[in-house]
Design an enzyme around this catalytic site. Structure first.
Site, PDB file in Angstrom:
ATOM      1  N   ARG A 123     -16.908 -42.443  -5.661  1.00  0.00           N
ATOM      2  CA  ARG A 123     -15.915 -41.505  -5.249  1.00  0.00           C
ATOM      3  C   ARG A 123     -15.534 -40.800  -6.642  1.00  0.00           C
ATOM      4  NH1 ARG A 123     -14.623 -45.389  -1.321  1.00  0.00           N
ATOM      5  NH2 ARG A 123     -15.866 -44.848   0.622  1.00  0.00           N
ATOM      6  N   LYS A 145     -15.794 -26.460 -11.009  1.00  0.00           N
ATOM      7  CA  LYS A 145     -16.762 -26.069  -9.866  1.00  0.00           C
ATOM      8  C   LYS A 145     -18.082 -27.101 -10.184  1.00  0.00           C
ATOM      9  CE  LYS A 145     -15.768 -21.855  -7.589  1.00  0.00           C
ATOM     10  NZ  LYS A 145     -16.384 -20.354  -7.494  1.00  0.00           N
ATOM     11  N   GLU A 187     -21.572 -12.625 -17.946  1.00  0.00           N
ATOM     12  CA  GLU A 187     -20.413 -13.153 -17.735  1.00  0.00           C
ATOM     13  C   GLU A 187     -18.977 -12.544 -18.546  1.00  0.00           C
ATOM     14  OE1 GLU A 187     -19.543 -14.835 -14.805  1.00  0.00           O
ATOM     15  OE2 GLU A 187     -21.470 -15.624 -14.137  1.00  0.00           O
ATOM     16  N   LYS A 236      -9.945 -17.491 -17.453  1.00  0.00           N
ATOM     17  CA  LYS A 236     -10.325 -18.227 -16.565  1.00  0.00           C
ATOM     18  C   LYS A 236      -9.257 -19.410 -16.088  1.00  0.00           C
ATOM     19  CE  LYS A 236     -14.060 -20.813 -14.058  1.00  0.00           C
ATOM     20  NZ  LYS A 236     -15.120 -20.929 -13.895  1.00  0.00           N
ATOM     21  N   GLU A 246     -10.283 -21.714  -4.711  1.00  0.00           N
ATOM     22  CA  GLU A 246     -10.903 -20.292  -4.311  1.00  0.00           C
ATOM     23  C   GLU A 246     -10.470 -19.699  -2.841  1.00  0.00           C
ATOM     24  OE1 GLU A 246     -14.652 -19.774  -5.905  1.00  0.00           O
ATOM     25  OE2 GLU A 246     -15.125 -18.348  -4.128  1.00  0.00           O
ATOM     26  N   ARG A 250      -9.146 -16.572  -6.901  1.00  0.00           N
ATOM     27  CA  ARG A 250     -10.231 -16.925  -7.708  1.00  0.00           C
ATOM     28  C   ARG A 250     -11.468 -16.262  -7.379  1.00  0.00           C
ATOM     29  NH1 ARG A 250     -11.983 -23.335  -9.454  1.00  0.00           N
ATOM     30  NH2 ARG A 250     -14.034 -22.634 -10.603  1.00  0.00           N
ATOM     31  N   ASN A 254     -15.717 -13.618  -9.055  1.00  0.00           N
ATOM     32  CA  ASN A 254     -17.309 -13.536  -8.347  1.00  0.00           C
ATOM     33  C   ASN A 254     -17.580 -12.045  -8.588  1.00  0.00           C
ATOM     34  OD1 ASN A 254     -18.017 -16.436  -7.713  1.00  0.00           O
ATOM     35  ND2 ASN A 254     -16.448 -16.150  -6.133  1.00  0.00           N
ATOM     36  N   HIS A 257     -20.937 -11.025  -8.234  1.00  0.00           N
ATOM     37  CA  HIS A 257     -21.902 -12.191  -7.815  1.00  0.00           C
ATOM     38  C   HIS A 257     -22.451 -12.055  -6.348  1.00  0.00           C
ATOM     39  CE1 HIS A 257     -20.284 -13.860 -11.690  1.00  0.00           C
ATOM     40  NE2 HIS A 257     -20.880 -14.927 -11.265  1.00  0.00           N
ATOM     41  N   HIS A 261     -26.040 -12.902  -6.664  1.00  0.00           N
ATOM     42  CA  HIS A 261     -26.649 -14.277  -6.114  1.00  0.00           C
ATOM     43  C   HIS A 261     -27.683 -14.005  -5.055  1.00  0.00           C
ATOM     44  CE1 HIS A 261     -23.083 -17.115  -7.123  1.00  0.00           C
ATOM     45  NE2 HIS A 261     -23.909 -17.123  -8.029  1.00  0.00           N
ATOM     46  N   HIS A 274     -29.290 -14.882 -14.143  1.00  0.00           N
ATOM     47  CA  HIS A 274     -28.159 -14.886 -13.575  1.00  0.00           C
ATOM     48  C   HIS A 274     -27.224 -13.626 -13.956  1.00  0.00           C
ATOM     49  CE1 HIS A 274     -24.516 -15.968 -11.416  1.00  0.00           C
ATOM     50  NE2 HIS A 274     -23.738 -16.110 -12.483  1.00  0.00           N
TER      51      HIS A 274
HETATM   52  N1  GLY Z   1     -17.891 -19.188 -11.605  1.00  0.00           N
HETATM   53  C1  GLY Z   1     -16.903 -18.673 -10.845  1.00  0.00           C
HETATM   54  C2  GLY Z   1     -15.850 -19.724 -10.815  1.00  0.00           C
HETATM   55  O1  GLY Z   1     -15.688 -20.643 -11.374  1.00  0.00           O
HETATM   56  O2  GLY Z   1     -15.037 -19.465  -9.851  1.00  0.00           O
END
Ligand code: GLY
Length: 360
Positions: A123, A145, A187, A236, A246, A250, A254, A257, A261, A274
């Site tokens: 956990r 993430k 990025e 960030k 998010e 947040r 993206n 993205h 993606h 990417h």
């Molecule tokens: N890579 C996008 C984020 O961390 O929200």
């Protein structure tokens, strides 16, 4: 050394992000001060182990704890359930307890996968991120993430799980190959286009900074690299502190993205990096934003000019209907709409929703 910190109000949690050109000298003290238990599970990329293993592991040698090394092959295809299970079994077999920790040394694949192991092992156990690619330094190692890929898409199984600390040594970036470096630059360029929306009190004007320092950046000038990493990480942090999970702000991270993606998925993660895929996503976003009158011609021209300077490999756009279907699998999509981040002004973006019909 630059010492930035990320403060999460919801959990009253704070962690440090160290950015420097350590030449690995300070590395040990940073690791030692963040380790509580007696065992460290070092998940390391095969490439990084080959290049730096003989420098890193003696540094990790300490009578207070034992390091167990797990070498992960490189490439997105290894960020899967099989390897997730193998690492968990490795930790169980070696008697890791809740007090022990995971040390993720590598790019986004290692960070995401080892992070998900740390998030779920008993956990949740401590996690230290040591990113070694530009992409991992500026994006994936910060913000919590963690995920693995599935047959249905990228990062579809995972958790928000913040590391105990992030140790960034830009020296690792010197040995990055051109392809890896460029994918990280994708990025970096993204941050330039979202900078003012990140909610920082002061901003650097990354669009101009990248334009002015382009040659030095491409030569991997240590000072410029460090500065670029610092700017991106600060942006960030600003976003994640305001919206960790998010639910709103947040989503601007993206930018490029949603389409990116889908392109990666459509080409089975084999054809484009990417960075190349999200750059195509950004170009598409600029074109759409211009079409619907969100931005003027000058900004579109300046943005596409900055992108073209980096000479990213261009993407052959697949059929939009097929991409739209893939975009509906995106985590940000709802049953009847797809979320896009579009530019609205210099360094500013906004979140827009489109139906599949509108996109087609
Ligand atoms: N890579 C996008 C984020 O961390 O929200």
């Amino acid at each position: 050394m630059t010492d930035l910190s990320l403060n999460l109000k919801s959990q009253e949690k704070q962690y440090n992000i160290y950015i420097d050109n350590y030449s690995l000298a300070d590395f040990k003290s940073k690791i030692v001060e963040n380790i509580g238990g007696k065992k460290v599970l070092a998940v390391i990329s095969k490439k990084v182990e080959k290049l730096y293993g003989d420098k890193i592991f003696p540094l990790c040698d300490d009578e207070k704890f034992t390091v167990y090394k797990y070498i992960l092959p490189d490439g997105e295809k290894h960020k899967n359930f099989k390897n997730y299970q193998r690492i968990l079994n490795f930790a169980l077999k070696n008697g890791f307890t809740r007090k022990d920790c995971v040390l993720a040394i590598g790019g986004g694949v290692v960070g995401d996968l080892a992070g998900f192991v740390a998030a779920t092992y008993m956990r949740g156990i401590d996690l230290i991120q040591v990113p070694t690619t530009l992409l991992a330094c500026v994006d994936s190692s910060v913000g919590g993430k963690t995920a693995i890929d599935t047959d249905f898409g990228k990062n579809l199984v995972g958790a928000f799980y913040q590391p105990k600390t992030v140790i960034i040594d830009v020296n690792f970036l010197k040995t990055l190959d051109e392809k890896q470096f460029k994918t990280g630059l994708g990025e970096v360029v993204k941050y330039a286009f979202i900078e003012k929306s990140c909610g920082m009190v002061e901003y650097e004007n990354l669009i101009n900074f990248l334009g002015e320092n382009f040659e030095k950046l491409m030569r991997k000038d240590a000072k410029i690299l460090k500065k670029v990493v610092e700017i991106c990480v600060a942006l960030k942090i600003s976003v994640v502190e305001k919206d960790e999970k998010e639910s709103d702000l947040r989503r601007i991270l993206n930018f490029g993205h949603t389409l990116g993606h889908a392109i990666e998925k459509y080409t089975a993660y084999k054809k484009y990096t990417h960075g190349e895929a999200i750059v195509q996503g950004m170009i598409f976003a600029f074109e759409q934003a211009y079409k619907v009158g969100l931005i003027d011609e000058n900004y579109k021209f300046a943005a596409l000019n900055l992108i073209s300077k980096f000479n990213f490999r261009s993407v052959k756009m697949p059929n939009m209907k097929k991409l739209a279907n893939l975009m509906r699998m995106d985590k940000k999509a709802t049953s009847d709409s797809i979320v896009f981040v579009l530019p609205k002004d210099y360094g500013q973006v906004q979140i827009c929703k489109f139906t599949t019909e509108e996109l087609s």
